[in-house]
Enzyme design. Structure first.
Site, PDB file in Angstrom:
ATOM      1  N   LYS A  35       8.640  -6.283  -4.147  1.00  0.00           N
ATOM      2  CA  LYS A  35       7.625  -5.314  -4.571  1.00  0.00           C
ATOM      3  C   LYS A  35       7.553  -4.150  -3.578  1.00  0.00           C
ATOM      4  CE  LYS A  35       4.058  -8.127  -4.501  1.00  0.00           C
ATOM      5  NZ  LYS A  35       4.673  -9.365  -3.983  1.00  0.00           N
ATOM      6  N   ARG A 110      -4.428  -9.596  -7.018  1.00  0.00           N
ATOM      7  CA  ARG A 110      -3.832 -10.888  -6.722  1.00  0.00           C
ATOM      8  C   ARG A 110      -4.625 -12.024  -7.351  1.00  0.00           C
ATOM      9  NH1 ARG A 110      -0.531  -9.616  -2.071  1.00  0.00           N
ATOM     10  NH2 ARG A 110       0.205 -11.334  -0.880  1.00  0.00           N
ATOM     11  N   ARG A 156      13.609 -12.748   6.573  1.00  0.00           N
ATOM     12  CA  ARG A 156      13.074 -11.405   6.781  1.00  0.00           C
ATOM     13  C   ARG A 156      12.766 -11.135   8.255  1.00  0.00           C
ATOM     14  NH1 ARG A 156       8.641  -9.261   2.601  1.00  0.00           N
ATOM     15  NH2 ARG A 156       7.201 -10.644   3.637  1.00  0.00           N
ATOM     16  N   ARG A 189       7.525 -11.752  10.828  1.00  0.00           N
ATOM     17  CA  ARG A 189       6.099 -11.550  10.544  1.00  0.00           C
ATOM     18  C   ARG A 189       5.389 -12.883  10.704  1.00  0.00           C
ATOM     19  NH1 ARG A 189       4.956  -8.612   4.891  1.00  0.00           N
ATOM     20  NH2 ARG A 189       3.654 -10.428   4.534  1.00  0.00           N
ATOM     21  N   ARG A 200       1.820 -19.448   1.062  1.00  0.00           N
ATOM     22  CA  ARG A 200       1.707 -18.171   0.331  1.00  0.00           C
ATOM     23  C   ARG A 200       2.232 -18.324  -1.089  1.00  0.00           C
ATOM     24  NH1 ARG A 200       4.974 -14.325   3.822  1.00  0.00           N
ATOM     25  NH2 ARG A 200       4.336 -12.694   2.368  1.00  0.00           N
TER      26      ARG A 200
HETATM   27  P1  AMP Z   1       1.559  -9.306   1.519  1.00  0.00           P
HETATM   28  O1  AMP Z   1       2.100  -8.413   2.589  1.00  0.00           O
HETATM   29  O2  AMP Z   1       1.277  -8.569   0.230  1.00  0.00           O
HETATM   30  O3  AMP Z   1       2.405 -10.535   1.295  1.00  0.00           O
HETATM   31  O4  AMP Z   1       0.119  -9.812   2.022  1.00  0.00           O
HETATM   32  C1  AMP Z   1      -0.014 -10.527   3.223  1.00  0.00           C
HETATM   33  C2  AMP Z   1      -1.322 -11.300   3.223  1.00  0.00           C
HETATM   34  O5  AMP Z   1      -2.424 -10.390   3.109  1.00  0.00           O
HETATM   35  C3  AMP Z   1      -1.495 -12.254   2.052  1.00  0.00           C
HETATM   36  O6  AMP Z   1      -0.865 -13.511   2.292  1.00  0.00           O
HETATM   37  C4  AMP Z   1      -3.026 -12.370   1.991  1.00  0.00           C
HETATM   38  O7  AMP Z   1      -3.523 -13.198   3.021  1.00  0.00           O
HETATM   39  C5  AMP Z   1      -3.462 -10.949   2.305  1.00  0.00           C
HETATM   40  N1  AMP Z   1      -3.563 -10.127   1.062  1.00  0.00           N
HETATM   41  C6  AMP Z   1      -2.767  -9.096   0.694  1.00  0.00           C
HETATM   42  N2  AMP Z   1      -3.155  -8.589  -0.484  1.00  0.00           N
HETATM   43  C7  AMP Z   1      -4.222  -9.307  -0.884  1.00  0.00           C
HETATM   44  C8  AMP Z   1      -5.058  -9.287  -2.034  1.00  0.00           C
HETATM   45  N3  AMP Z   1      -4.867  -8.405  -3.017  1.00  0.00           N
HETATM   46  N4  AMP Z   1      -6.061 -10.206  -2.100  1.00  0.00           N
HETATM   47  C9  AMP Z   1      -6.281 -11.094  -1.123  1.00  0.00           C
HETATM   48  N5  AMP Z   1      -5.517 -11.192  -0.019  1.00  0.00           N
HETATM   49  C10 AMP Z   1      -4.497 -10.303   0.111  1.00  0.00           C
END
Ligand code: AMP
Length: 247
Positions: A35, A110, A156, A189, A200
Site C-alpha cells: 500500500k 482499519r 523489510r 522497524r 499485526r
Molecule cells: P502501518 O504502518 O500502517 O502498518 O501501521 C503501523 C501501526 O500503527 C499499526 O500496527 C497500528 O498499531 C497503528 N495504526 C496505523 N493505522 C491505524 C489505524 N487506521 N487504526 C488504528 N491503528 C493504526
C-alpha cells in the site's frame, strides 16, 4: 518516452497528460501488501498527498507527543490504536489545503468504525475538480497471500536517515545492511519483528478484513492482485481511478 506518459501508454490508461483529480482514494490490504509503495507512486502521479496513519503515528511516537505516548505501546504489540484518536488525527490531516484535490489513504480506515466515520466525513466534504463538488470514494483492495506477506515483512529494512525502504529478499541494498543513498545502517522497524508481524496480521484479519465486505456491499470495492509486478499494480490502480470506474 519515459515516466508517467510511457507508463500510461503501456497500461492502457488515459493518455491525457493533464492532471486528473484523484478525489478520495482508500488503499486497503494487509501489512506488506504494498500500500505504501503504491500510495507514493499515486501521490506523484496525481499530486495529492499520501495520508499514512502508520507514518503519522510513528511521527507522534518519535516526537513524544501526548498521542504518541498513548499509541506507542499499542503499536509495539501490533494492535490497533483506538478509533477516536485515529479519526481525530485523520480529520486534522484531511482538512489541510493540500488535500483539496484528493488524497490517498494508506492504512486508514482499519476498522468498520473508522470506515463509518470516513463515510460521514465525506458526506459534507467537497473537492476541487473544475469547481468544488463531492467526489465518491474509490476503494482499491490489494490482495497478497499470507506466506508472501511474511516474506515481505520479515525482509523489510528502513533507512533511519532518509526513510528509503529495502527488502533483503528481493530488493537488497548494494552494500549489506547499508542505505544506497546515505550509507546509514539499515534498521528493522520495531513492529516488523516476527512475533509482532503475526499479531499485526491477526489484527488485520479480525478488524480490517470485514471492511472488504463493507465496501463490497456499498459497490465501491475494486480488487487488485498485489503479487503482480509493481508497475502492473500501479497501472490497474490508475485505470480504476481514471477510467470512470467511480461507482
Ligand atoms: P502501518 O504502518 O500502517 O502498518 O501501521 C503501523 C501501526 O500503527 C499499526 O500496527 C497500528 O498499531 C497503528 N495504526 C496505523 N493505522 C491505524 C489505524 N487506521 N487504526 C488504528 N491503528 C493504526
Amino acid at each position: 518516452m519515459s515516466g508517467p506518459e510511457a507508463k500510461m501508454k503501456s497500461g492502457g490508461v488515459a493518455t491525457n497528460s493533464k492532471l486528473v483529480a484523484a478525489g478520495p482514494v482508500v488503499l486497503l490490504g494487509p501489512p506488506g501488501a504494498g500500500k505504501g509503495t503504491q500510495a507514493k507512486r499515486l501521490m506523484a502521479r496525481y499530486v495529492v498527498p499520501q495520508v499514512s496513519t502508520g507514518d503519522i503515528l510513528r511521527d507522534h511516537v518519535s516526537r513524544g507527543t501526548q498521542l504518541g505516548e498513548k499509541a506507542r505501546a499499542v503499536m509495539e504489540r501490533g494492535s490497533l490504536v483506538e478509533d477516536s484518536l485515529v479519526c481525530d488525527m485523520v480529520a486534522e490531516r484531511l482538512n489541510r489545503p493540500d488535500c483539496l484535490r484528493g488524497f490517498i489513504l494508506d492504512g486508514f480506515p482499519r476498522t468498520v468504525g473508522q470506515a463509518q466515520w470516513l463515510d460521514r466525513y465525506l458526506q459534507t466534504r467537497l473537492f476541487e475538480t473544475n469547481g468544488l463538488r463531492r467526489v465518491p470514494l474509490v476503494v482499491i483492495s490489494i490482495q497478497v497471500g499470507y506466506n508472501e506477506l511474511m516474506r515481505r515483512l520479515a525482509g523489510r529494512r528502513c533507512c533511519p536517515t532518509c526513510g528509503r525502504i529495502y527488502n533483503i529478499n528481493f530488493q537488497p541494498p548494494r552494500e549489506d545492511e547499508r542505505c544506497d543513498v546515505d550509507g546509514s545502517r539499515l534498521e528493522v522497524r520495531r513492529d516488523d519483528r516476527e512475533e509482532v508481524i503475526s499479531e499485526r496480521l491477526k489484527a488485520y484479519e479480525r478488524q480490517t478484513l470485514p471492511l472488504v465486505e463493507y465496501y463490497r456491499a456499498q459497490g465501491r470495492l475494486h480488487e487488485v492482485d498485489g503479487t503482480q509486478p509493481m508497475e502492473a499494480v500501479m497501472d490497474e490502480a490508475m485505470s480504476i481511478i481514471e477510467n470512470g470506474n467511480r461507482l
